[in-house]
Write an enzyme that holds these catalytic residues in place. Structure first.
Site, PDB file in Angstrom:
ATOM      1  N   ALA A 165     -90.490  41.170 113.636  1.00 38.48           N
ATOM      2  CA  ALA A 165     -90.780  39.751 113.444  1.00 38.48           C
ATOM      3  C   ALA A 165     -91.375  39.199 114.722  1.00 38.48           C
ATOM      4  O   ALA A 165     -90.924  39.528 115.822  1.00 38.48           O
ATOM      5  CB  ALA A 165     -89.504  38.989 113.093  1.00 38.48           C
ATOM      6  N   GLY A 211     -94.294  55.306 124.702  1.00 41.30           N
ATOM      7  CA  GLY A 211     -95.217  55.013 123.592  1.00 41.30           C
ATOM      8  C   GLY A 211     -94.528  54.257 122.475  1.00 41.30           C
ATOM      9  O   GLY A 211     -94.761  54.522 121.305  1.00 41.30           O
ATOM     10  N   LYS A 268     -95.340  34.515 108.455  1.00 39.15           N
ATOM     11  CA  LYS A 268     -94.069  33.907 108.870  1.00 39.15           C
ATOM     12  C   LYS A 268     -94.309  32.475 109.339  1.00 39.15           C
ATOM     13  O   LYS A 268     -95.060  32.253 110.288  1.00 39.15           O
ATOM     14  CB  LYS A 268     -93.474  34.764 110.004  1.00 39.15           C
ATOM     15  N   ILE A 318     -91.379  40.951 121.458  1.00 43.57           N
ATOM     16  CA  ILE A 318     -92.808  41.313 121.426  1.00 43.57           C
ATOM     17  C   ILE A 318     -93.598  40.255 122.197  1.00 43.57           C
ATOM     18  O   ILE A 318     -94.549  40.568 122.919  1.00 43.57           O
ATOM     19  CB  ILE A 318     -93.299  41.513 119.981  1.00 43.57           C
TER      20      ILE A 318
END
Ligand code: FAD
Length: 512
Positions: free
Chosen positions: A54, A17, A82, A350
């Site tokens: 980020a 998780g 960003k 990510i």
């Protein structure tokens, strides 16, 4: 007979998780029919890696997929915008450049913009590449604007992503998922059950004797890679001879200045330091090679270079650059840190999570789990990781920090053939030779190559047909247009404050 309704997968178990587990749960719960049960097992004792704040612009795809409202997201995760990453001291002490999102220049003449710029430079134009990036100008002035779709507007050349608080993001996704019917189970995985005939995983059992059955298992267990590696034996392709950093010390500090619309990465003797501005604090970390500095020294260096007072003790994280050789094996798909790791220099982890999710959705199996789907997934993942790896190595390799052992090593080490070929092509003809699946496109490679003094000595012969004076004048006008446009756009903090002042969508819905 495959693909009949009866062969559909009905139960999916996600192990882990962290950001990967909850992003996967959010995407699957949004895209699969309600009668597919999704269970996520996570352990409060073990916790998550807790960094990763980020992003790059591909995050828009994911947020759109799960139906996330941007302004809600900015409020809840205390996000900032960003426009790119500023690299300080990478080429040599005192050097500075921005890797901007979006594009340099504007399309036209049937040539890549940078070829027109190379030709104009050859004809006497003295403007650096950054003068043709609105994002770079905005970043310098702490301003922000979103791109528009009208290609006649200079705003169409912008791109953006976010910085956000990782734990708030995970919490946000978790509540979204539980509202959509994902079952969260808390506990430690104690055992993995396998089918004696096929070798596929059939159930996980927990230390609380819960048994979680499934037909498809997603390994989001982080660096432990409990299913894909510990259980199914997928090996690791080690890239630490190219990417030497293997540790990070991370610490948040008080924010003191305006919120910069970019991440800053500052090269240090044994690695580099990140600075990620959020609304309520600034995230910092020193990514370093443990062969070149001790943990204590790294933590002290980090603490000596903060904007404001540290808000915690530095936290130590350990990792190794590389990828799992197989990330989809039998009925287990690894997503997130379980699939491999590339340091956060270009904020790609990510992205790799969502790219894994996108691949899983397009290759979604039935309960027979056709091995051809796994082969395709593994091939695409390998290409993704390889491309990003080359881009990261370029940052370390193209340096003039002579006399510092880590940097001397990186400058003189043999680099992957694919990267060497790309550098050579660029030097010779200004060509970038990108593949259609490369994550980083022209602007990214140009920013780092030029930013780190890898200079193109030629340009495409097709640019010879351009009239030298007209080309130079057009580029000069474009640079002036960007110079005039930047100061008319709002301050980054003003954009954030305007969002915070507006009512949340949920509050509006409740009121309406
Ligand atoms: P984790 O967060 O480690 O989650 C693993 C989950 O598995 C946890 O919930 C844990 O409880 C569970 N688990 C493990 N074992 C068991 C068990 N036995 N039983 C039950 N549950 C178990 N990415 C970016 O995109 N941008 C960045 O700026 C960035 N910065 C980074 C900086 C550093 C120093 C590092 C190390 C990473 C960074 N990343 C960044 C990567 C990013 O943090 C990760 O990709 C992201 O957090 C996803 O992690 P994960 O969910 O795969 O693993």
């Amino acid at each position: 007979m495959t693909n009949s309704m009866g062969d559909r997968i009905r139960r999916i178990v996600i192990l882990g998780g962290g950001t990967a587990g909850w992003m996967t749960a959010a995407a699957l719960s949004k895209t699969l029919a309600r009668d597919v049960s999704i269970t996520l097992l996570e352990s409060d004792d073990i916790g998550t890696v807790g960094v990763g704040e980020a992003t790059i612009p591909t995050i828009h795809w994911f947020n759109d997929l799960i139906g996330l409202d941007e302004e809600d997201f900015v409020r809840v995760t205390k996000a900032s915008f960003k426009l790119g990453i500023e690299f300080v001291d990478w080429t040599r002490a005192g050097s500075r450049y921005l890797h901007p999102f979006g594009t340099y220049g504007v399309p036209g003449s049937g040539l890549p913009f940078h070829q027109r710029w190379l030709k104009a430079r050859n004809d006497g134009l003295e403007r650096p590449l950054r003068d043709f990036s609105l994002a770079s100008q905005l970043a310098q002035q702490n301003r922000f604007a979103k791109p528009v779709s009208d290609p006649r507007s200079i705003l169409s050349t912008l791109g953006y992503a976010w910085h956000f608080d990782a734990s708030l993001y995970a919490g946000y996704l978790r509540s979204l998922c539980t509202r959509r019917g994902v079952t969260r189970v808390e506990g430690r995985m104690a055992n993995v059950e396998r089918d004696g005939e096929t070798g596929r995983v059939s159930a996980l059992t927990t230390d609380k004797q819960e048994r979680l059955e499934g037909e498809l298992f997603i390994d989001c267990s982080g660096f432990r890679a409990l299913l894909i590696a510990a259980e199914l034996g997928s090996g690791f392709e080690d890239w630490s001879h190219w990417l030497l950093c293997d540790r990070a010390a991370a610490v948040p500090c008080e924010r003191v200045a305006e919120t910069t619309p970019f991440t800053r990465s500052t090269a240090r003797t044994a690695g580099w330091q990140w600075r990620i501005p959020l609304q309520h604090r600034t995230g910092n970390g020193y990514v370093y090679s443990s062969a070149h500095i001790s943990d204590d020294e790294a933590a002290a260096t980090l603490l000596a270079h903060l904007d404001g007072a540290a808000l915690a003790e530095p936290r130590l994280l350990q990792f190794k650059a590389g990828r799992r050789k197989t990330v989809w094996s039998k009925n287990v798909v690894a997503i997130g840190l379980a699939s491999g790791f590339l340091e956060p220099l270009e904020s790609t982890s990510i992205h790799l999570i969502q790219s894994g999710i996108a691949k899983l959705l397009s290759l979604f199996p039935d309960r027979h789990v056709d091995p051809a789907l796994a082969r395709r997934f593994n091939l695409l993942f390998e290409a993704d990781m390889d491309n990003i790896k080359d881009f990261l190595i370029l940052h370390y390799h193209a340096n003039e920090r002579v006399g510092e052992p880590l940097w001397d090593h990186c400058r003189t080490m043999p680099i992957p053939d694919t990267l060497q070929a790309r550098i050579d092509d660029y030097r010779r003809s200004g060509r970038l030779m990108l593949g259609s699946d490369d994550l980083f496109r022209d602007a990214s490679w140009l920013a780092v190559l030029n930013g780190q003094d890898v200079v193109a000595e030629g340009f495409t012969p097709l640019a010879d047909r351009l009239d030298a004076q007209v080309n130079r004048e057009q580029l000069e006008q474009l640079a002036q247009l960007i110079e005039r446009a930047a100061p008319t756009l709002p301050a980054h903090d003003t954009v954030i404050q305007q969002i915070l002042a507006r009512q949340p969508v949920e509050a509006l819905a409740a009121a309406g």
